[in-house]
Each structure stands twice: as C-alpha cells, then as structure tokens.
Design an enzyme around this catalytic site. Structure first.
Site, PDB file in Angstrom:
ATOM      1  N   CYS A  17       4.507  -3.433  -1.160  1.00 55.74           N
ATOM      2  CA  CYS A  17       3.999  -3.319   0.413  1.00 55.74           C
ATOM      3  C   CYS A  17       4.608  -4.306   1.118  1.00 55.74           C
ATOM      4  O   CYS A  17       4.474  -4.403   2.433  1.00 55.74           O
ATOM      5  CB  CYS A  17       2.781  -2.837   0.473  1.00 55.74           C
ATOM      6  SG  CYS A  17       2.157  -1.117  -0.487  1.00 55.74           S
TER       7      CYS A  17
ATOM      8  N   HIS B 148      -2.325  -5.385   7.883  1.00 50.56           N
ATOM      9  CA  HIS B 148      -1.863  -4.178   6.593  1.00 50.56           C
ATOM     10  C   HIS B 148      -2.606  -3.140   6.956  1.00 50.56           C
ATOM     11  O   HIS B 148      -2.234  -2.080   6.816  1.00 50.56           O
ATOM     12  CB  HIS B 148      -1.847  -4.987   5.496  1.00 50.56           C
ATOM     13  CG  HIS B 148      -1.301  -4.220   4.446  1.00 50.56           C
ATOM     14  ND1 HIS B 148       0.166  -3.805   4.449  1.00 50.56           N
ATOM     15  CD2 HIS B 148      -1.663  -3.897   3.188  1.00 50.56           C
ATOM     16  CE1 HIS B 148       0.675  -3.500   3.583  1.00 50.56           C
ATOM     17  NE2 HIS B 148      -0.517  -3.207   2.722  1.00 50.56           N
TER      18      HIS B 148
ATOM     19  N   HIS C 161       1.069   4.954   5.410  1.00 50.57           N
ATOM     20  CA  HIS C 161       1.583   3.601   4.681  1.00 50.57           C
ATOM     21  C   HIS C 161       2.793   3.915   4.274  1.00 50.57           C
ATOM     22  O   HIS C 161       2.819   4.874   3.329  1.00 50.57           O
ATOM     23  CB  HIS C 161       0.356   3.491   3.748  1.00 50.57           C
ATOM     24  CG  HIS C 161       0.738   2.075   3.049  1.00 50.57           C
ATOM     25  ND1 HIS C 161       1.877   1.353   3.122  1.00 50.57           N
ATOM     26  CD2 HIS C 161      -0.278   1.408   2.157  1.00 50.57           C
ATOM     27  CE1 HIS C 161       1.501   0.224   2.529  1.00 50.57           C
ATOM     28  NE2 HIS C 161       0.599   0.297   1.752  1.00 50.57           N
TER      29      HIS C 161
END
Length: 637
Positions: A278, A434, A472
């Site tokens: 990620c 994040h 996401h």
C-alpha cells in the site's frame, strides 16, 4: 546543492473523478465551494458519466439542448450517489456475487449415464468412465462409481461497498483499448491527464534534455487481476477456456510504466515499477525524487494504477478480516436504527469502524528539476524535498504493523523542521494519514502520529484521511492523498473525515486534531503536508510536500527576483493551455495520448560513435562518455 524536484503536473482518476486541476478534490469538498464552482464540478462529472454531452457550444441531453442549471438540478442527486464510496455496481459484480465452484459427489443406485461430443472427451479419461460410441460423433458415458464434479455457483458477497470510478465513466471509451486490463486503461487516462496539467507539450520538454535524462517509475501493487490480465489467465483452465496471448504480459506489475513508455512518451530513459504494497506510490516517488536531486534525471513520471474492485480480490481481503462487511456496518449503526448498510459512510478512519473499503484509482505526477521548470515556465503545484522508507524489522506476523513508520515519519518531520523551522512545522503543516478505517490502523497509526507530534512539540497536529471518500486503492493510496493535498493549495480547504461522528476511545490523540468538518486553511495557509503510508508486510513510507508559495520563495533565493519574474512571464502560456484543457475536459472532450505503431525506431536508424548515440527525432544525443566514479582506484590509472 541538490536539485529540487518540482511537481509540474498531476492527474489521474478515482471515485471522485478526474484529478487534474483539483477536480476530484472539489468533489470531496463540494458542499463548501461557491455555487459557480459547484456547478463546474457537477457539469464535469455529468459529462464524464455520460449523462449529457457538449457539442457546438451547447449542452445536450439525448440531443436536446439544456442549460447548465437544468443539468445540475436534474442530476445533482444522481451524481452525488454515484461517485465516491457506494454500493458496488453490477458491472463489477455480475449477479452481485462471488463466483465459485461447489464440489459435490454424484451417487445413484443405478448407473449414471450422460452424453458428450467426441471433441469434448478429456485427454485423460477418468477411470470411473465407461465409454460407448453411439455414432454421429456422440459418446455415451456410464459412470461405474460415484463421481466428483464441480457445480458453478454464485455466492452473495458479504462485502458490498467500494470506491469505484464514477458510474458511467469507462476509461476504455476514450481510446482504442484493445482488450487492455482496466488498470492499464486507467493508466492511459491518468498519465494523459497529468501531462495535460503541465500545459507544456512533452516534446517541448524532451527538446530541452537528453533522452536518458527521463525516468518513468510506475506500477500496480496487485498487478492486473481482471479477466484481461492475470485473473483471466489463472481462471482459464478451471472455466474450460484457453488463456490469450495478452493476459500474461498485461498482468506484470510494472506494466503501467511499460505502457507509458511504449504508448504515451516513447521513453528511452530509465524505467522501473517499484512495489511496496500500500506504499507503492511513495516507493516510486522516492526513486524519482532521488534521481532528480542527484541530477541523473531531469524529468520523471511517477505513479501507480490499481483496479482491485473484483469479486475474487474482495473475497480474498474479506477472509483476512480486513474489509467492512455489511453485517458489521449494520452493527455499528444499530443505535441509529438503520436496517440497510450505510455504504457511503462505510469507511470511518479513526472512528468506531470495522474494516477498510476497497477503491480503484490511477494517479501520476510529473516531476521536473527546478532549473528545467524555470526554463520551461512550467506550473509549480508543489515540490517533494524528501521521501523516507523504512521496514518494520522482526515481526510476529507479516500483516502486523511494526516500528518502521515511526522512523520514516520522524525523518519527514525532521526534514520539514530543518527547512521551515519549529513554528512552521507546528502551526503550518498537517498530515494526510494512511487512515484505512480498520480497528488496528486507528490505534497503531494514531500512536505513530501522536508520538512524533509530541517529539517535535506539535500541540495539535491536524490529521485527515481521504479514504472515507475514495476508499483504499492499495498501491495508489498515497496518490489519492497527494492529489487531494495539491487540491488544498488550489482552494484552501483541508477535507474533513466526514464519517468521523465520534473518535474511537482507543485512538491516541493528545497532540492530534481530528475533524469531521472541512477545515479552511487558506490557499497559502499551509507550508507543507506530510503524506503517510503503512503497507502490508512492513512497507512504510512518508513524504514531505512543500506548498507552491514555499517553492516560489526557494526559487527566488536560488535564481534571483529578475529570473523569477521572467519565469512568471513564461508561465502565462502554460497556464492558458491548462485552462483550455480543463475547460475541454469539463465538457467531456478528453483525448488521451495513445500512440500505437507510430515513431517506432530500429537499431539501423541510429548513428553510433564512441562518444554518443544520435537518435532520430531527438534533439540531444545519448552520451557514451561515461565518467569513471572510481577514477582514483581504476586499473587504467
């Protein structure tokens, strides 16, 4: 002195729409925009979603002229409901479910008999089959023993929220896609959008530099897993079909970079696709920043493209207990009396939450060294003075967070403190976290942020997360954060975490400020932003991004007032080109750059000497006079 990596262009597409010119960002803060900008944003989305079209100076709905006010009034609710996070559409989940095969055993007191065509007979005939030829190419099969078979089924998905591209927006509609995987279609759109936001033709940039002073660093953390890529290749044997010749090469994780090189830029310089789960966007950015700082490259493309809203991928993350399931979402909202899941509010960073929401996105940056940007009169959306990457060390579990994020976030804060001073770090910076929306992330990342804020005496560090809007997007997550951060210096608003009704009790926040409402900082109110990423497997990265007004101050110091004034004059042409592109894009007139079968070079076209290689179509040659970095100890000397 290091060269400064200047952001001269940015673009892409995610659940909020087109990224360049702050358009996707404007969708996130739509409710605080003035009426004229709200109308612009909604008109742009209406055209991208194919609700209306613009022809010959007027808007048309099914061929009938309509006014912008009519379009906004009629389609506003539809646009809002079909952008950002929402229920997964039937296009992504045919039948709204997860396909699978159920193993069963066929048993019967009598012999089981069926017929098949001779051409369908398996190469290895099961031992339980007794074959009788009936003629006419038909075989009759008698099963001597119970047989196992797989029955195709569709299981209702337990996860039904995602950050999909706006409904009706199909990236392949803008260019001849030729069975490209969705992630690569998004790559073509995204890089074209980023290049257009420069306001300077790529050929003009190339004419100023050598071919090998270009770098392209782009990837996909999950590869291309749909039916046109690895997904189709791996499923083919089990679905009774054959893989195509394109599925394997299209699936490679670095293919976004390869597509940009081969079909958009014709790049002859450096290339790579860097993976960090990620944090992949920041991993690619770190490579580009280092290359520009060192002077190895002068123009760099960085980015990622991710299209993971697929039944198999959703199910894979669900069984990891990572995603927001419908039943858990309903349980969270039980006190509110909801009887259907609140999909638009499924992702709740730092609140009472139950998992993250998958998103799809492609985001790209065009980085130039400061001298080249000044010479070209390129726009300056910001600058990246440093990206820091740290692993977690020894771990109990590969998926569990570790200490690496404390290191990279701390170094980012330390760099900004040295560049801007203690007061500016404390009062004029903020964080794009994040912020996945999982119970684990809200605890671990908030502790990282809070401890670094304490260490640098920041009493109330403003923290936001865009995943409550876009979901996401895995490897592109930091790209969504970056595009949103650059938008803030366009409009002055820092998006709030709109799903944050209540901060969870286990969130560390003695030195943090977490807000549900958008925060107005002013266009020049923030000097820098920190982009933070925490990736699966211990891949942590943090980046410092400087505001345009800070970059201007630095360039004036380096080049002087008179040179900077000259730069501003050159900039006017680029700004007009950008405005023209933005207007055309708002009207749905988007033509991505896709060059197929043209300008292809062969070896016999080159002029090669011991000093340089001259390439047709390029102003500057590639030098072969390579400096010896080990001159003091080389055998020749």
């Amino acid at each position: 002195m290091f060269r400064l990596p200047v952001i001269a262009g940015y673009g892409g597409v995610n659940a909020a729409g087109r990224s360049s010119c702050a358009r996707g960002y404007q969708r996130m803060i739509l409710d605080v925009l003035p009426a004229d900008k709200q109308q612009e944003t909604l008109l742009g989305l209406a055209s991208q979603m194919r609700l209306v079209e613009y022809q010959n100076g007027q808007w048309l709905e099914e061929g009938t002229p309509v006014t912008p006010a009519f379009i906004v009034e009629k389609y506003r609710a539809f646009i809002l409901e079909n952008t950002l996070i929402r229920k997964i559409s039937g296009e992504a989940f045919p039948g709204q479910g997860i396909p699978f095969h159920r193993p069963v055993h066929l048993n019967s007191e009598k012999s089981i008999t069926f017929q098949i065509k001779r051409k369908d007979l398996p190469e290895t005939v099961p031992s339980s089959w007794e074959i009788h030829d009936t003629g006419n190419e038909i075989l009759e099969i008698h099963l001597k023993n119970p047989a196992g078979v797989l029955l195709a089924e569709t299981r209702p998905s337990l996860v039904n929220a995602a950050g999909q591209l706006p409904t009706g927006f199909n990236p392949q509609q803008w260019y001849p896609a030729r069975q490209h995987p969705r992630g690569l279609q998004m790559t073509i759109f995204g890089i074209s959008d980023a290049l257009s936001s420069c306001g300077i033709p790529w050929e003009t940039i190339l004419n100023k530099i050598k071919p090998d002073e270009v770098g392209v660093y782009a990837s996909s953390a999950m590869s291309q897993l749909d039916d046109q890529g690895y997904g189709g290749m791996l499923k083919a044997p089990y679905l009774g079909t054959r893989p195509t010749s394109k599925q394997l090469p299209f699936g490679f994780a670095e293919m976004p970079a390869d597509f940009i090189n081969a079909y958009v830029l014709g790049n002859l310089g450096a290339t790579s696709g860097i993976l960090g789960a990620c944090a992949s966007f920041l991993y690619n950015l770190e490579m580009g920043v280092r290359d520009i700082q060192s002077g190895i490259r002068r123009a760099v493309i960085v980015g990622t493209s991710e299209a993971p809203v697929l039944p198999e991928v959703i199910e894979g993350f669900r069984v990891m207990k990572a995603l927001t399931e419908d039943k858990d979402l309903l349980e969270l909202d039980k006190a509110r009396g909801r009887i259907v899941p609140d999909y638009p509010r499924a992702c709740r960073p730092f609140g009472n939450n139950c998992g993250f929401v998958m998103g799809e996105s492609a985001q790209f940056l065009v980085l130039l060294d400061d001298e080249l940007a000044m010479e070209l009169g390129a726009p300056i959306y910001g600058a990246v003075p440093g990206v820091f990457i740290n692993a977690d060390g020894f771990k109990k579990s590969i998926s569990a967070p570790g200490i690496g994020n404390y290191l990279c976030l701390g170094k980012t804060a330390g760099l900004l403190r040295k560049m801007l001073g203690d007061t500016a770090l404390s009062q004029r910076t903020y964080v794009h976290a994040h912020g996945t929306g999982t119970p684990q992330n809200r605890v671990t990342e908030s502790h990282v942020l809070n401890e670094i804020a304490k260490a640098f005496s920041i009493p109330s560090w403003l923290v936001t997360s865009v995943k409550c809007y876009t979901g996401h997007s895995l490897g592109t997550a930091a790209g969504d954060q970056m595009a949103t951060a650059l938008g803030t210096w366009n409009e002055g608003w820092i998006p709030g975490i709109f799903t944050l009704d209540q901060i969870a009790d286990d969130v560390h926040r003695s030195n943090l400020k977490l807000e549900q409402e958008h925060q107005f900082a002013g266009i020049n109110g923030m000097d820098a932003v920190v982009i933070n990423s925490k990736g699966f497997g211990g891949n942590n990265a943090s980046s410092a991004v400087l505001a345009p007004h800070i970059v201007h101050q630095m360039l004036k110091k380096r080049y002087g007032e008179s040179r900077f004034k000259e730069y501003r004059k050159h900039l006017e042409q680029a700004e007009q080109s950008i405005a023209d592109y933005d207007q055309r894009a708002l009207q749905g007139e988007i033509t991505p750059t896709y060059i197929f079968g043209k300008n292809v070079l062969e070896g016999d076209m080159l002029n090669i000497s011991r000093e340089a290689i001259h390439i047709p179509g390029y102003t500057h040659p590639v030098s072969l006079d390579i400096p010896d970095p080990y001159a003091e100890i080389s055998p020749k000397n």
